[in-house]
Motif scaffolding. Sequence first.
Motif, PDB file in Angstrom:
ATOM      1  N   PHE A  34       0.757  -1.180   0.092  1.00 22.67           N
ATOM      2  CA  PHE A  34       0.113  -0.051  -0.029  1.00 22.67           C
ATOM      3  C   PHE A  34       0.709   1.370   0.008  1.00 22.67           C
ATOM      4  O   PHE A  34       0.401   2.417  -0.643  1.00 22.67           O
ATOM      5  CB  PHE A  34      -0.875   0.007   1.141  1.00 22.67           C
ATOM      6  CG  PHE A  34      -2.220  -1.158   0.879  1.00 22.67           C
ATOM      7  CD1 PHE A  34      -2.770  -1.060  -0.281  1.00 22.67           C
ATOM      8  CD2 PHE A  34      -2.244  -1.808   1.882  1.00 22.67           C
ATOM      9  CE1 PHE A  34      -3.878  -1.825  -0.472  1.00 22.67           C
ATOM     10  CE2 PHE A  34      -3.616  -2.940   1.844  1.00 22.67           C
ATOM     11  CZ  PHE A  34      -4.123  -2.909   0.555  1.00 22.67           C
ATOM     12  N   MET A  35       2.033   1.263   0.617  1.00 25.44           N
ATOM     13  CA  MET A  35       2.932   2.418   0.602  1.00 25.44           C
ATOM     14  C   MET A  35       3.437   2.479  -0.945  1.00 25.44           C
ATOM     15  O   MET A  35       3.328   3.757  -1.380  1.00 25.44           O
ATOM     16  CB  MET A  35       4.019   2.021   1.473  1.00 25.44           C
ATOM     17  CG  MET A  35       5.153   3.219   1.351  1.00 25.44           C
ATOM     18  SD  MET A  35       6.808   2.837   2.075  1.00 25.44           S
ATOM     19  CE  MET A  35       7.363   1.676   0.981  1.00 25.44           C
ATOM     20  N   GLU A  36       3.778   1.473  -1.438  1.00 24.50           N
ATOM     21  CA  GLU A  36       4.254   1.733  -3.108  1.00 24.50           C
ATOM     22  C   GLU A  36       3.049   2.004  -3.831  1.00 24.50           C
ATOM     23  O   GLU A  36       3.289   2.733  -4.861  1.00 24.50           O
ATOM     24  CB  GLU A  36       4.605   0.242  -3.597  1.00 24.50           C
ATOM     25  CG  GLU A  36       5.990  -0.113  -2.884  1.00 24.50           C
ATOM     26  CD  GLU A  36       7.295   0.716  -3.335  1.00 24.50           C
ATOM     27  OE1 GLU A  36       7.406   1.043  -4.625  1.00 24.50           O
ATOM     28  OE2 GLU A  36       8.058   1.063  -2.527  1.00 24.50           O
ATOM     29  N   GLN A  37       1.868   1.648  -3.501  1.00 23.47           N
ATOM     30  CA  GLN A  37       0.729   2.170  -4.223  1.00 23.47           C
ATOM     31  C   GLN A  37       0.611   3.760  -4.273  1.00 23.47           C
ATOM     32  O   GLN A  37       0.063   4.329  -4.992  1.00 23.47           O
ATOM     33  CB  GLN A  37      -0.624   1.508  -3.792  1.00 23.47           C
ATOM     34  CG  GLN A  37      -1.822   2.111  -4.620  1.00 23.47           C
ATOM     35  CD  GLN A  37      -3.100   1.144  -3.932  1.00 23.47           C
ATOM     36  OE1 GLN A  37      -2.876  -0.219  -3.837  1.00 23.47           O
ATOM     37  NE2 GLN A  37      -4.111   1.768  -3.629  1.00 23.47           N
ATOM     38  N   GLU A  38       0.654   4.336  -2.919  1.00 21.39           N
ATOM     39  CA  GLU A  38       0.513   5.812  -2.580  1.00 21.39           C
ATOM     40  C   GLU A  38       1.749   6.532  -3.346  1.00 21.39           C
ATOM     41  O   GLU A  38       1.689   7.517  -4.075  1.00 21.39           O
ATOM     42  CB  GLU A  38       0.766   6.072  -1.080  1.00 21.39           C
ATOM     43  CG  GLU A  38      -0.647   5.578  -0.559  1.00 21.39           C
ATOM     44  CD  GLU A  38      -1.945   6.451  -0.920  1.00 21.39           C
ATOM     45  OE1 GLU A  38      -1.851   7.743  -1.200  1.00 21.39           O
ATOM     46  OE2 GLU A  38      -2.833   5.852  -1.210  1.00 21.39           O
ATOM     47  N   LEU A  39       2.746   5.865  -3.219  1.00 21.46           N
ATOM     48  CA  LEU A  39       4.032   6.259  -3.769  1.00 21.46           C
ATOM     49  C   LEU A  39       3.967   6.495  -5.245  1.00 21.46           C
ATOM     50  O   LEU A  39       4.663   7.627  -5.850  1.00 21.46           O
ATOM     51  CB  LEU A  39       5.437   6.117  -3.084  1.00 21.46           C
ATOM     52  CG  LEU A  39       5.477   6.217  -1.744  1.00 21.46           C
ATOM     53  CD1 LEU A  39       6.800   5.537  -1.234  1.00 21.46           C
ATOM     54  CD2 LEU A  39       5.659   7.679  -1.534  1.00 21.46           C
ATOM     55  N   GLY A  41       1.522   5.267  -7.582  1.00 19.21           N
ATOM     56  CA  GLY A  41       0.410   5.054  -8.073  1.00 19.21           C
ATOM     57  C   GLY A  41       0.009   3.773  -8.590  1.00 19.21           C
ATOM     58  O   GLY A  41      -0.727   3.706  -9.724  1.00 19.21           O
ATOM     59  N   ASN A  43      -1.811   0.098  -8.854  1.00 16.67           N
ATOM     60  CA  ASN A  43      -3.242  -0.488  -8.497  1.00 16.67           C
ATOM     61  C   ASN A  43      -2.864  -1.851  -7.902  1.00 16.67           C
ATOM     62  O   ASN A  43      -2.636  -2.707  -8.616  1.00 16.67           O
ATOM     63  CB  ASN A  43      -3.740  -0.476  -9.683  1.00 16.67           C
ATOM     64  CG  ASN A  43      -4.175   0.692 -10.427  1.00 16.67           C
ATOM     65  OD1 ASN A  43      -4.637   1.629  -9.753  1.00 16.67           O
ATOM     66  ND2 ASN A  43      -4.242   0.790 -11.807  1.00 16.67           N
TER      67      ASN A  43
END
Length: 60
Positions: A34-39, A41, A43
Motif C-alpha cells: 500500500f505504501m508503494e501504491q501511494e508513492l 500510483g 493499482n
Amino acid sequence: MPVWPWRDPVREDHPQNPISSYGIVKSAIEKYIFMEQELHGLNAVVLRASNPYGPGRPRA
C-alpha cells in the motif's frame, strides 16, 4: 493473517494484531504494497484468502 477475532466472520476493518512471526511478515508486506501504491500510483489488490485448499478443490 492469524488474529483472535472479536466476532465471526472477521470484518475487513478488524484490527491487525498478528500472533506469530508469519502474521507479522504478512502484515508488513501488505503495508509495503500500500505504501508503494501511494508513492508510485500502483493499482494493488491484497487478497486475504483464509483457506484456498478446502473442500471442492480439484485433486492434482
